[in-house]
Write an enzyme that holds these catalytic residues in place. Sequence first.
Site, PDB file in Angstrom:
ATOM      1  N   ARG A  82     -36.793  33.134 119.000  1.00  0.00           N
ATOM      2  CA  ARG A  82     -38.033  33.748 119.442  1.00  0.00           C
ATOM      3  C   ARG A  82     -37.829  34.409 120.793  1.00  0.00           C
ATOM      4  NH1 ARG A  82     -40.923  30.218 120.960  1.00  0.00           N
ATOM      5  NH2 ARG A  82     -39.871  28.357 120.214  1.00  0.00           N
ATOM      6  N   TYR A 210     -36.091  37.929 113.261  1.00  0.00           N
ATOM      7  CA  TYR A 210     -35.960  36.479 113.382  1.00  0.00           C
ATOM      8  C   TYR A 210     -37.256  35.748 112.981  1.00  0.00           C
ATOM      9  CZ  TYR A 210     -35.838  31.799 115.050  1.00  0.00           C
ATOM     10  OH  TYR A 210     -35.944  30.436 115.076  1.00  0.00           O
ATOM     11  N   GLY A 212     -39.343  33.131 113.692  1.00  0.00           N
ATOM     12  CA  GLY A 212     -40.520  32.884 114.517  1.00  0.00           C
ATOM     13  C   GLY A 212     -41.198  34.167 114.993  1.00  0.00           C
ATOM     14  N   LYS A 219     -45.822  30.994 113.517  1.00  0.00           N
ATOM     15  CA  LYS A 219     -46.237  30.832 114.917  1.00  0.00           C
ATOM     16  C   LYS A 219     -47.359  31.809 115.273  1.00  0.00           C
ATOM     17  CE  LYS A 219     -43.459  27.676 115.007  1.00  0.00           C
ATOM     18  NZ  LYS A 219     -42.770  26.697 115.782  1.00  0.00           N
ATOM     19  N   HIS A 239     -48.911  22.428 117.359  1.00  0.00           N
ATOM     20  CA  HIS A 239     -47.478  22.452 117.055  1.00  0.00           C
ATOM     21  C   HIS A 239     -47.044  21.026 116.738  1.00  0.00           C
ATOM     22  CE1 HIS A 239     -43.235  23.912 118.498  1.00  0.00           C
ATOM     23  NE2 HIS A 239     -43.379  24.027 117.196  1.00  0.00           N
ATOM     24  N   SER A 261     -40.015  22.987 120.144  1.00  0.00           N
ATOM     25  CA  SER A 261     -39.060  23.458 119.135  1.00  0.00           C
ATOM     26  C   SER A 261     -37.695  22.800 119.339  1.00  0.00           C
ATOM     27  CB  SER A 261     -38.891  24.974 119.260  1.00  0.00           C
ATOM     28  OG  SER A 261     -40.134  25.613 119.144  1.00  0.00           O
ATOM     29  N   CYS A 263     -36.669  19.763 118.911  1.00  0.00           N
ATOM     30  CA  CYS A 263     -36.641  18.425 119.523  1.00  0.00           C
ATOM     31  C   CYS A 263     -36.829  17.327 118.481  1.00  0.00           C
ATOM     32  CB  CYS A 263     -37.717  18.300 120.593  1.00  0.00           C
ATOM     33  SG  CYS A 263     -37.365  19.262 122.072  1.00  0.00           S
ATOM     34  N   ASP A 288     -44.100  20.971 111.217  1.00  0.00           N
ATOM     35  CA  ASP A 288     -44.135  21.878 112.368  1.00  0.00           C
ATOM     36  C   ASP A 288     -45.540  22.203 112.867  1.00  0.00           C
ATOM     37  OD1 ASP A 288     -42.724  23.508 114.251  1.00  0.00           O
ATOM     38  OD2 ASP A 288     -43.249  25.290 113.094  1.00  0.00           O
ATOM     39  N   ASN A 378     -29.196  27.855 116.938  1.00  0.00           N
ATOM     40  CA  ASN A 378     -30.554  27.974 116.373  1.00  0.00           C
ATOM     41  C   ASN A 378     -30.491  28.462 114.921  1.00  0.00           C
ATOM     42  OD1 ASN A 378     -33.401  27.704 116.577  1.00  0.00           O
ATOM     43  ND2 ASN A 378     -33.606  29.919 116.848  1.00  0.00           N
ATOM     44  N   SER A 379     -29.373  28.171 114.233  1.00  0.00           N
ATOM     45  CA  SER A 379     -29.336  28.537 112.813  1.00  0.00           C
ATOM     46  C   SER A 379     -30.384  27.710 112.062  1.00  0.00           C
ATOM     47  CB  SER A 379     -27.940  28.325 112.235  1.00  0.00           C
ATOM     48  OG  SER A 379     -27.441  27.050 112.561  1.00  0.00           O
ATOM     49  N   ARG A 380     -30.903  28.267 110.988  1.00  0.00           N
ATOM     50  CA  ARG A 380     -32.082  27.684 110.340  1.00  0.00           C
ATOM     51  C   ARG A 380     -31.920  27.599 108.835  1.00  0.00           C
ATOM     52  NH1 ARG A 380     -36.663  26.060 113.684  1.00  0.00           N
ATOM     53  NH2 ARG A 380     -35.948  26.619 115.768  1.00  0.00           N
ATOM     54  N   ARG A 411     -38.295  16.369 125.445  1.00  0.00           N
ATOM     55  CA  ARG A 411     -36.870  16.039 125.598  1.00  0.00           C
ATOM     56  C   ARG A 411     -36.628  15.861 127.084  1.00  0.00           C
ATOM     57  NH1 ARG A 411     -32.027  17.578 122.758  1.00  0.00           N
ATOM     58  NH2 ARG A 411     -33.297  18.426 121.085  1.00  0.00           N
TER      59      ARG A 411
HETATM   60  O1  SAT Z   1     -38.470  29.969 115.284  1.00  0.00           O
HETATM   61  S1  SAT Z   1     -39.730  29.316 115.015  1.00  0.00           S
HETATM   62  O2  SAT Z   1     -40.687  29.714 116.054  1.00  0.00           O
HETATM   63  O3  SAT Z   1     -40.246  29.650 113.727  1.00  0.00           O
HETATM   64  C1  SAT Z   1     -39.499  27.630 115.091  1.00  0.00           C
HETATM   65  C2  SAT Z   1     -39.733  27.119 116.442  1.00  0.00           C
HETATM   66  O4  SAT Z   1     -39.171  27.640 117.431  1.00  0.00           O
HETATM   67  O5  SAT Z   1     -40.494  26.149 116.589  1.00  0.00           O
HETATM   68 MN    MN Z   2     -41.912  24.849 115.777  1.00  0.00          MN
END
Ligand code: SAT
Ligand code: MN
Length: 596
Positions: A82, A210, A212, A219, A239, A261, A263, A288, A378-380, A411
């Site tokens: 993001r 991306y 987010g 979001k 969130h 995010s 965590c 989420d 930050n791979s998803r 965190r």
């Molecule tokens: O990348 S997202 O915003 O969808 C997930 C997150 O950062 O909480």
């Molecule tokens: Mn999130």
Amino acid sequence: MSSTHQAAVGHDAPTKNADLLSWVTRCARMTQPDRIVWCDGSEAEKKRLTEQAVKEGILIPLNQEKRPGCYLHRSNPNDVARVEHLTFICTPNKTDAGPTNNWMDPEQAYTKLGLLFDGSMKGRTLYVVPYAMGPLGGPSTKIGVELTDSIYVVLNMRIMTRMGKPALDMLGDSEDFNRGLHSTGDVNPDRRYICHFPQDNTIWSFGSGYGGNVLLGKKCLALRIGSYLGREEGWLAEHMLILGVTDPKGQTTYVAAAFPSACGKTNFAMMIPPKSYQGWKVETVGDDIAWMRVGPDGRLYAINPEAGYFGVVPGTNTKTNPNAMATIAKDTLFTNVAMTADGDVWWEGKDGEVPEELVDWQGRPWKKGCPEKAAHPNSRFTAPMTNNPALSPKANDPQGVPISAIIFGGRRSNTVPLVLQAFNWTHGVFLGATMGSETTAAATGKVGVVRRDPMAMLPFCGYHMGDYLQHWLDMQKSITHLPKIFQVNWFRQDKNGKYLWPGYGENMRVLEWIVNRVHGRVPTQETLLGWVPRQGDIPIQGLDLPPEAIAEATSIKADEWKSELKSQEVFFEQLGTKAPEALMLQRKLLISRLGS
Ligand code: SAT
Ligand code: MN
């Protein structure tokens, strides 16, 4: 339908909704796509779009024997998280967006982005993606329509939301839908904007691919626009994960928990209790986002507006999250992970040996021992919730689940105790408001610095943070059975940098204490910060921990609290006159208790 509509939106528009048709027409005139495709959410459509994405190199098929229905997407290397500095709340008055958001004047934003959208879909297809956030037909459910030129977005939205014909049917002739417009543009980091127009229930996102930034139901609608609507309409968009924990007697307690995010929300929501918790069960409602409103019985009810998980991959393994491993075994889209020689996926922290050779997340050859990460931090994964073996039977219940406990967690390597219970709702809101967390790879920018992140909503609150906190305080007037509020910190370390608590499945031990407190089954010990477990109330048998582990993990260090209070002060000062009185009083009480 007028002839102009027909010409612009195609003869096959599957709706007679005049507002929808004229809006699609206007957007199409601006973006000038070659084609307009209305998505129905069918299996045939999924097959067709997947094949096309493979043909165009947007998706790479993985080994279909090992991972049936799974594909890999490699994003542009400059487009992996993001972009908070390019995310704007566009309210007519700057003060309504507040000091924690970037603001742009709505007219200026429409003009500026209008120039970028102008002709941006030439040679491309515009997909019309109707979707529902929340179980179809539910009282909390909202409809959005996203117009996008990205097949990747369509295929992700298909997993993350109830997408296609059922959503369009639920909308009917109503003009009450979120209008989302997205174009990947040329993925130029200098021309990237995510703009929210809460007054118009509109989102314009340009220049990114991306998750987010572009899966607009998530979001952008469910949190930024959602939080704005929540204040107007008297509910909360948060969130938060939602889980149900069932004890051996069969009683289920529902808990919502906010963590920033990356965590561990997904891990906590899918937790498998350790062996010593025979007969206990944790089930996932959401991982989420929670939409919470007061039910007819005065309790707070939560739904998960999403239908899938967009989870962080690195660190996921059969120890940290076995249910996630099962969830991503099939029908999953992976973004920016590494690939093995036999066409499977790999990431740092996966089970087993590190392979000798891989193709890294950017498609480059990678050898074991290479200092660079093979998978992006930050791979998803994007996976349907129905893949989750621990999915709650209530995940599709339009009424949602009654929440008995709310947990705030950041965190923090120091300062904040493993767990504590707030003295009351107002104190709980103070604990949420003063949350801090060390930054992660989920957003671009430096990783590992503490920033104030009230209720894990800093990047997601669609209006003034002071008003948001006041809204939380005001909610206690309409909830007759208030959830108890807790704070947790799984990440506290000793002076040698060793984690004081093992985390993951062992968090069940803390969750059990929370459930016991909710039902008034155990007394507590009062401290200056809140109520903490008495010695022995959180069992540590079977863990490699000294007897004083819980005491150390819940200890209060005066010097750490000195700087913590200072940092909280800077945050509250930012809110100016909008810092709620009740929270200022909580702050004074805390300072006088700590004697600092
Ligand atoms: O990348 S997202 O915003 O969808 C997930 C997150 O950062 O909480
Ligand atoms: Mn999130």
